[in-house]
Design a protein around this motif. Structure first.
Motif, PDB file in Angstrom:
ATOM      1  N   VAL A   1       0.833  -1.211   0.000  1.00 58.66           N
ATOM      2  CA  VAL A   1       0.000   0.000   0.000  1.00 58.66           C
ATOM      3  C   VAL A   1       0.868   1.262   0.000  1.00 58.66           C
ATOM      4  CG1 VAL A   1      -2.006  -1.075   1.094  1.00 58.66           C
ATOM      5  CG2 VAL A   1      -0.183  -0.119   2.531  1.00 58.66           C
ATOM      6  N   GLY A   2       2.173   1.068  -0.251  1.00 60.39           N
ATOM      7  CA  GLY A   2       3.115   2.192  -0.182  1.00 60.39           C
ATOM      8  C   GLY A   2       3.050   3.105  -1.397  1.00 60.39           C
ATOM      9  N   TRP A   3       3.923   4.131  -1.358  1.00 60.99           N
ATOM     10  CA  TRP A   3       3.990   5.096  -2.458  1.00 60.99           C
ATOM     11  C   TRP A   3       4.211   4.394  -3.786  1.00 60.99           C
ATOM     12  CZ3 TRP A   3       7.595   5.885  -6.255  1.00 60.99           C
ATOM     13  CH2 TRP A   3       7.443   7.045  -7.014  1.00 60.99           C
ATOM     14  N   ARG A   4       3.581   4.890  -4.807  1.00 60.96           N
ATOM     15  CA  ARG A   4       3.912   4.548  -6.186  1.00 60.96           C
ATOM     16  C   ARG A   4       3.620   5.795  -7.007  1.00 60.96           C
ATOM     17  NH1 ARG A   4       1.105   1.549 -10.348  1.00 60.96           N
ATOM     18  NH2 ARG A   4       1.598   3.541 -11.280  1.00 60.96           N
ATOM     19  N   PRO A   5       4.276   5.951  -8.163  1.00 57.61           N
ATOM     20  CA  PRO A   5       3.993   7.155  -8.948  1.00 57.61           C
ATOM     21  C   PRO A   5       2.530   7.169  -9.388  1.00 57.61           C
ATOM     22  CG  PRO A   5       5.534   5.700 -10.115  1.00 57.61           C
ATOM     23  CD  PRO A   5       5.271   5.075  -8.789  1.00 57.61           C
TER      24      PRO A   5
END
Ligand code: GDP
Length: 211
Positions: free
Chosen positions: A24-28
């Motif tokens: 569920v972390g950052w992604r572009p």
């Protein structure tokens, strides 16, 4: 193929956008079409990516077994994205650690509305592992267009190769034209893979983008 054909998938620019570390972390922001590359550790994914984009050290970051593994995003030509999924199934770590790839890779695959296709790598000399089969099952379950790149084919004779492609297609219920023999050593398959990726990029997303 005629020698005057222009090379498919010409790479004019390449920019590292960042890494996704958790499901569920950052992604572009998913603003551009994406093509993701998957395979077990040591299958030859870094070598294939480097050959595909004609850079020597492009995919080096993904190549250290045991390091914190992330999903890495690279913007190509300012108009599409290559996604380097972490290599899974590294043999020398515990079973629990080996299972850690699933949430991250599946989190990426389920949360990426602009994904156009997957290049799944298999080592031409080895039988698919349990992890390979799990991955292929998951890809067919979600219905994402999948190409199989058969890596390190320079290590097989022509006859062995034909037999291997047939065996793998049968075992994995794949079509022969879904499979691209590839060698990072000789460059074989680079242009076929480039063409296949171009046609995936030209397709609309196979799933309805999230509202
Ligand atoms: P990754 O862990 O999937 O990124 O795999 P690498 O690209 O680091 O390759 C793993 C090993 O296989 C390295 O020793 C490479 O030199 C070797 N290798 C990768 N691709 C090929 C290939 O096409 N032919 C041969 N003969 N060796 C390869």
């Amino acid at each position: 193929m005629s020698t005057s054909s222009p090379e498919p998938l010409v790479i004019r620019s390449l920019e590292f956008m960042g890494g996704m570390a958790t499901a569920v972390g950052w992604r572009p922001e998913p603003l551009l079409p994406e093509i993701a590359f998957a395979g077990r550790s040591n299958v030859g994914k870094s070598s294939l990516l480097n050959k595909l984009v004609h850079r020597k050290k492009f995919a080096r970051v993904s190549n250290t077994p045991g390091r914190t593994r992330e999903v890495n995003f690279f913007k190509i030509n300012g108009n599409f994205v290559f996604v380097d999924l972490p290599g899974y199934g590294y043999a020398r770590v515990s079973k629990e650690k080996r299972a850690e790839w699933r949430p991250l890779i599946e989190g990426y695959l389920s949360g990426s509305p602009e994904l156009r296709g997957i290049v799944q790598l298999l080592d031409a000399r080895r039988d698919p592992t349990e992890d390979d089969r799990h991955m292929l099952d998951y890809l067919s379950e979600i219905g994402v267009p999948t190409i199989v790149a058969l890596t390190k084919v320079d290590k097989l004779t022509a006859a062995q190769r034909v037999r291997r492609v047939d065996e793998l297609c049968l075992a994995l219920e794949l079509e022969v034209d879904q499979m691209i023999p590839f060698s990072a050593v000789t460059g074989e398959g680079r242009n076929e893979l480039g063409e296949a990726i171009e046609s995936l990029l030209a397709q609309p997303s196979w799933r309805t983008p999230a509202p």
